[in-house]
Enzyme design. Structure first.
Site, PDB file in Angstrom:
ATOM      1  N   CYS A 369      13.597 -33.959   7.692  1.00  0.00           N
ATOM      2  CA  CYS A 369      14.033 -35.050   6.813  1.00  0.00           C
ATOM      3  C   CYS A 369      12.878 -35.452   5.889  1.00  0.00           C
ATOM      4  O   CYS A 369      12.529 -34.701   4.986  1.00  0.00           O
ATOM      5  CB  CYS A 369      14.559 -36.211   7.649  1.00  0.00           C
ATOM      6  SG  CYS A 369      15.568 -37.380   6.701  1.00  0.00           S
ATOM      7  N   HIS A 496      18.567 -33.180  10.767  1.00  0.00           N
ATOM      8  CA  HIS A 496      17.825 -33.431  12.007  1.00  0.00           C
ATOM      9  C   HIS A 496      18.285 -32.451  13.085  1.00  0.00           C
ATOM     10  O   HIS A 496      19.209 -32.754  13.857  1.00  0.00           O
ATOM     11  CB  HIS A 496      18.061 -34.870  12.483  1.00  0.00           C
ATOM     12  CG  HIS A 496      17.396 -35.912  11.643  1.00  0.00           C
ATOM     13  ND1 HIS A 496      16.185 -36.480  11.976  1.00  0.00           N
ATOM     14  CD2 HIS A 496      17.780 -36.483  10.472  1.00  0.00           C
ATOM     15  CE1 HIS A 496      15.846 -37.361  11.055  1.00  0.00           C
ATOM     16  NE2 HIS A 496      16.791 -37.380  10.128  1.00  0.00           N
ATOM     17  N   GLU A 498      16.985 -31.767  15.842  1.00  0.00           N
ATOM     18  CA  GLU A 498      16.688 -32.230  17.204  1.00  0.00           C
ATOM     19  C   GLU A 498      17.878 -32.896  17.869  1.00  0.00           C
ATOM     20  O   GLU A 498      17.977 -32.904  19.103  1.00  0.00           O
ATOM     21  CB  GLU A 498      15.492 -33.209  17.185  1.00  0.00           C
ATOM     22  CG  GLU A 498      15.747 -34.564  16.560  1.00  0.00           C
ATOM     23  CD  GLU A 498      15.530 -34.627  15.065  1.00  0.00           C
ATOM     24  OE1 GLU A 498      15.369 -35.732  14.514  1.00  0.00           O
ATOM     25  OE2 GLU A 498      15.519 -33.544  14.434  1.00  0.00           O
TER      26      GLU A 498
END
Length: 570
Positions: A369, A496, A498
């Site tokens: 990001c 993102h 993750e």
């Protein structure tokens, strides 16, 4: 549908989340379809405006949605007084039923079990509406359809080694006074509960002896589902929910292997996380978990060095030279660099310097990001000699706006203006490292959370200078992944990755970072390798500082100057 409700006792934050997820793993291993809900009793309607220092990271789901009670504004209450009971409590129950019915495993129809974790501590004022709602909900769904698991601390007095039951007794008394009666006690302690302690809890808390379990300290959290299985928690839950004829014996062989592997990792890989909120590891919890999943997939022990972005900046060199030297020493000693997302201009120049160091010194780099955006800014400054290059978020009047505000967003309201949730990214460079890591798919769906993006007017100029935008959105105007082809591993993602990393299914970009940091990127670059790496949790996670031997066989932990919330694998 049947429900398992997990609540917290006198001391919160000591295992509700791990308990809830472990119960989910256990029930799934019994052949049941499981979904989950996490409830935090706060009034914020837009999580995107919350500081990570206040509440840890903001986690984004696929739909990116937020729940707001808007019926009153639409006139649904016909001018009546809107009250906590019944309006808010009814809305909470309706929301639980609606969300629980949404399938999350790719199959049609609702799951068999929904595990609900209620955040906070029993007795807190802010949780009162949720407790009342869930008390009503237990009657709403009826007997045999809700199992209440209460997580409580059983402390051990170091002087005499006695396990004290009073905190749990008071917690259960408060819970019963609020209309919720626990079916199961999950007791957090440093060691297994003694039989006389369990008998005392059973007598004073009115919970059957066979429904009291110990969640004692273990080398890593992957052991918790195994602890629950060994204590036959699945049988206790199935008894309450009348599932005796449905629940199979849990199959946790893969999970057992994962836990054992976790305990025996010893080859380190050192990653610098250069961020704004390094004083609180919970602010980057999903980042840390994704790094864990990837490091174990690559059979390496994760070593995390927290590098405060501000400490890398020239201003810090003047004001606090020791912090400046310490930050750069950490950065120069790592195998890989990760710059996570964030908002605001504090520490941005430090993140840009971290990206510059990784680019120039061929250190594996992953920017997420804002981390991707600072990599683009740094490239424009250093390679294109656009020294004024910046984001309009930080310098609105910059002559070379590399990063600009999304055209459809509001400039006056922070809340509800983000590009949130799952979006498609289409690979435009088929032989890119990111495309290979994702198994040469034509596109991927990943979750977003941002308000600024790469300026499409500068893309051609950046690409001619050697920056490659490997993936874009469906319009071709939003840049999703950026790479440096002539670098061992230099990737930035606007999304993102993750958020979708899981045990046994590590994020491809995180696997790429870890593998590149170990010199093993080529090994995992083919589609077969990256998707068959099994991710597990290492026995110990080290956070820079001096190693401390933990008691009772727990993992070693290294603390960063005494803060970062003691990241470890409990």
């Amino acid at each position: 549908m049947k429900y398992v409700l997990v609540t917290g006792g006198v001391v919160s934050g000591l295992g509700k989340g791990v308990t809830a997820s472990s119960i989910g793993v256990l029930l799934k291993a019994c052949g049941l379809r499981v979904t989950s809900i996490k409830i935090d009793p706060y009034l914020n309607t837009d999580a995107g405006t919350m500081s990570p220092f206040e509440h840890g990271e903001v986690f984004v789901l696929d739909d990116g949605g937020e729940h707001v009670i808007a019926k009153e504004r639409k006139g649904d209450y016909l001018g009546k007084t809107v009250q906590v009971v019944p309006h808010i409590t009814d809305a909470i129950q309706e929301w639980i039923e609606r969300v629980a019915a949404i399938p999350v495993d790719g199959e049609e129809g609702p799951a068999d079990i929904c595990v609900i974790e209620l955040g906070g501590t029993i007795g807190d004022i802010e949780s009162a509406p949720f407790i009342e709602a869930l008390g009503q909900f237990s009657y709403r769904v009826g007997t045999g359809n809700l199992c209440l698991v209460h997580v409580s601390l059983v402390p051990v007095l170091n002087v005499v080694g006695e396990q004290k039951t009073k905190p749990t007794q008071h917690s259960v008394r408060g819970l019963r006074g609020l209309g919720l009666i626990p079916d199961i006690l999950a007791c957090r302690s440093t060691k297994a509960l003694e039989e006389n302690v369990k008998e005392k809890l059973s007598q004073f808390c009115h919970v059957p002896l066979e429904s009291i379990f110990t969640l004692y300290d273990v080398p890593n959290i992957w052991h918790i589902p195994l602890l629950l299985k060994d204590q036959k928690a699945h049988l206790a839950i199935s008894k309450v929910l009348n599932l005796a004829g449905i629940v199979k014996e849990p199959s946790l062989e893969e999970w057992t292997s994962r836990a054992e592997l976790c305990d025996n990792l010893h080859v380190p890989v050192r990653i610098a996380v250069v961020g704004k909120y390094t004083g609180l590891s919970d602010a980057y919890l999903s980042i840390l978990k994704a790094l864990l999943h990837a490091s174990v997939a690559c059979r390496k022990k994760l070593v995390v060095d927290w590098v405060p972005a501000c400490d890398l900046e020239k201003e810090t060199e003047k004001e606090n030279p020791n912090a400046y030297k310490a930050a750069w020493k950490l950065l120069k000693g790592v195998d890989g660099v990760l710059v996570p997302g964030g908002f605001g201009d504090r520490g941005v120049e430090g993140k840009i310097l971290a990206a510059k160091y990784a680019r120039e010194n061929k250190i594996p780099f992953l920017g997420i990001c804002l981390g991707m955006q600072v990599a683009v800014i740094e490239f424009a400054r250093s390679v294109l000699s656009l020294h004024d290059a910046n984001s309009t978020e930080f310098k609105p009047d910059t002559k070379h706006p590399c990063i600009v505000f999304m055209p459809e967003g509001s400039r006056t309201h922070m809340g509800g203006t983000m590009r949130l949730g799952s979006r498609k990214s289409i690979f435009t460079v088929k032989d890119s490292k990111s495309a290979k890591l994702y198994g040469n798919k034509s596109s991927v769906d990943e979750r977003h959370r941002h308000r600024y993006e790469v300026n499409p007017d500068m893309v051609e100029r950046l690409e001619k200078a050697g920056l490659s935008f490997a993936a874009k959105d469906e319009t071709g105007k939003r840049m999703e992944i950026v790479e440096l082809p002539n670098h061992p591993f230099f990737i930035g993602a606007q999304f993102h990755p993750e958020y979708k990393s899981r045990p046994g299914k590590a994020s491809p970009l995180f696997i790429g970072l870890i593998a590149a940091s170990c010199g093993e990127l080529d090994t995992v670059m083919n589609p077969a390798s990256v998707h068959h790496l099994i991710s597990n949790c290492p026995k110990s996670v080290f956070v820079n500082g001096t190693s401390k031997k933990a008691p009772n066989g727990m993992a070693d932990v290294r603390y960063n100057n005494g803060y970062c919330n003691g990241l470890h694998s409990r």
